[in-house]
Design an enzyme around this catalytic site. Structure first.
Site, PDB file in Angstrom:
ATOM      1  N   LEU B  48       0.833  -1.202   0.000  1.00 46.82           N
ATOM      2  CA  LEU B  48       0.000   0.000   0.000  1.00 46.82           C
ATOM      3  C   LEU B  48       0.868   1.253   0.000  1.00 46.82           C
ATOM      4  CD1 LEU B  48      -2.889   1.258   0.609  1.00 46.82           C
ATOM      5  CD2 LEU B  48      -2.290   1.036   3.016  1.00 46.82           C
ATOM      6  N   CYS B  49       0.488   2.242  -0.795  1.00 51.20           N
ATOM      7  CA  CYS B  49       1.157   3.554  -0.729  1.00 51.20           C
ATOM      8  C   CYS B  49       0.084   4.632  -0.841  1.00 51.20           C
ATOM      9  CB  CYS B  49       2.225   3.694  -1.803  1.00 51.20           C
ATOM     10  SG  CYS B  49       1.555   3.816  -3.470  1.00 51.20           S
ATOM     11  N   ALA B  50       0.479   5.867  -1.139  1.00 52.28           N
ATOM     12  CA  ALA B  50      -0.495   6.962  -1.156  1.00 52.28           C
ATOM     13  C   ALA B  50      -1.472   6.837  -2.324  1.00 52.28           C
ATOM     14  CB  ALA B  50       0.223   8.304  -1.201  1.00 52.28           C
TER      15      ALA B  50
END
Lengths: 85, 349
Positions: B48-50
């Site tokens: 998961l990232c932004a």
């Protein structure tokens, strides 16, 4: 900190999103000599915080300064000055 | 895969998450071997990232290294926009009352559908969620209503009403000084051809115009007045002492006089613990009031005052109130303003 006077290489990654600004910078720095300076121009706002955190732990490069300016297309440009470690 | 500053501010949570670690994506760019070495061995991971770009890159690196990895498309931005809808009342009723949960912010909104009419209460700015849902049920949104002027998230009430040709209701006390084109909240109104009665109960305290809605005599849409974790903080108007007095009266003279079996539908949850197995957050009025141990007024005022002094107001809240009163800001700024879980409750403990 102010932008350095000497720039050894300039790279424009406008339009590219995370992770590309940092990936391109790392690739360019890896091909440079220790102490040389890369000026990187990006449109991705997230790059501002990312380069700051990256600089604290990277063996490849160090962030010297950051600036913002408006590009010819009216979009904001985030400029990063990076030194090859 | 996010930078540590942002990861510390906001992270996903939920019953199904078996573990969580933040390794910034640039660690994989700088020194891939060292970064991969930090990964748990023998476990599959979600990355998961932004926005979903960096996590896609890292998930690819991990798979090449033989670690089962899946990218969470859209990242935290998509999580912020995620809504799930759970029916609250029995399927046999002539009307439908639905809770719309936005877990990333802990925001709960409601849709009441009767025949071809729909009322949306405390709707988020992602108005297509509500429009599509009403449409699927063959209903038209005829009115939207905010139980109070929200400070933790950007309201979709006014825009949703405008687009649907409906009316946006907000208490005059909360709309003061703004220009959003609101109508006052009627004391009593009905929704739909088979009329569902809604009684509006003024419950000042969290804001001066806070209003709870008693739907069909059985469901209390309580706004921020009564929350799973406690009461709505009365300090957002910077008149904590005065508003705490109003809040006390609202709790003891208005809500405590209702049938304790009434189902409370609050405007917020603040933890994944607050949801039941269906993914909704509902409480019973008697239980919530009992848990508050409201007691006598002087002791209540003192206790709330002490809790308020230990709970700083998030700096974004003043700006969010401004947006909800009609101030224009950029789409990027809206996203920034809405980062993170709401902080509307004053916890009992």
């Amino acid at each position: 900190m102010e932008a350095p006077e000497r720039i050894d290489q300039e790279l424009d990654v406008s339009g590219l999103q995370c992770p590309m600004p940092l990936a391109k910078a790392a690739k360019a720095l890896n091909a440079m000599q220790s102490g040389e300076i890369l000026k990187l121009i990006a449109t991705d706002e997230g790059s501002v915080l990312d380069f700051r955190s990256w600089s604290q732990q990277s063996k490849t490069g160090e962030l010297l300064a950051q600036e913002t300016m408006t590009g010819a297309d009216g979009r904001t440009r985030y400029v990063h000055y990076l030194k090859r470690r | 895969m996010r930078n540590p500053v942002e990861a510390a501010r906001w992270r996903p949570e939920g019953a199904g998450i078996g573990g969580y670690a933040n390794i910034p994506y640039y660690a994989f760019i700088d020194d891939e071997d060292a970064a991969v070495h930090q990964m748990p061995q023998g476990r599959s991971v979600f990355v998961l990232c932004a926005k979903g770009g960096s996590s896609d890159y890292v998930a690819g690196v991990l798979r090449e290294r033989g670690i089962p990895a899946a990218n969470i498309e859209g990242g935290m931005i998509a999580w912020a926009q995620h809504h799930r809808i759970v029916r609250v009342n029995p399927a046999g009723d002539m009307f439908g009352l639905y809770q719309v949960v936005r877990p990333a912010k802990g925001c709960l909104s409601y849709v009441l559908i009767s025949g071809r009419e729909a009322l949306v209460v405390d709707g988020s700015r992602y108005d297509e969620v509500y429009r599509n849902f009403a449409q699927q049920h063959g209903a038209q949104i005829t009115a939207t209503l905010d139980t109070h002027l929200h400070a933790d998230h950007v309201s979709g009430g006014a825009a949703l009403a405008r687009e649907s040709g409906g009316v946006y209701h907000l208490a005059d006390e909360d709309a003061a000084g703004g220009a959003i084109g609101h109508a006052a909240i009627p004391r009593r109104f009905t929704v739909g051809e088979v009329p569902v009665e809604v009684v509006a109960l003024p419950v000042p305290g969290h804001t001066l115009g806070s209003t709870a809605l008693l739907v069909a005599g059985r469901y209390l849409i309580s706004g921020d007045t009564l929350l799973p974790e406690g009461i709505g903080r009365p300090d957002l108007g910077n008149k904590a002492r005065e508003w705490t007095g109003y809040l006390y009266d609202s709790l003891t003279r208005v809500l405590a006089r209702l049938d304790p079996h009434v189902t409370v539908l609050p405007a917020h949850a603040s933890s994944s613990r607050h949801y039941d197995v269906r993914g909704s957050c509902v409480r019973t009025l008697g239980d919530l009031l009992a848990a508050q141990e409201i007691g006598e007024k002087p002791a209540f005022l003192e206790r709330v005052e002490s809790a308020v002094s230990q709970t700083a107001q998030p700096p974004e809240y003043a700006e969010i109130r401004g947006v909800n009163l009609g101030k224009n800001v950029s789409a990027e700024r809206l996203e920034e303003l809405e980062i993170g879980m709401n902080q509307c409750a004053l916890a009992k403990e």
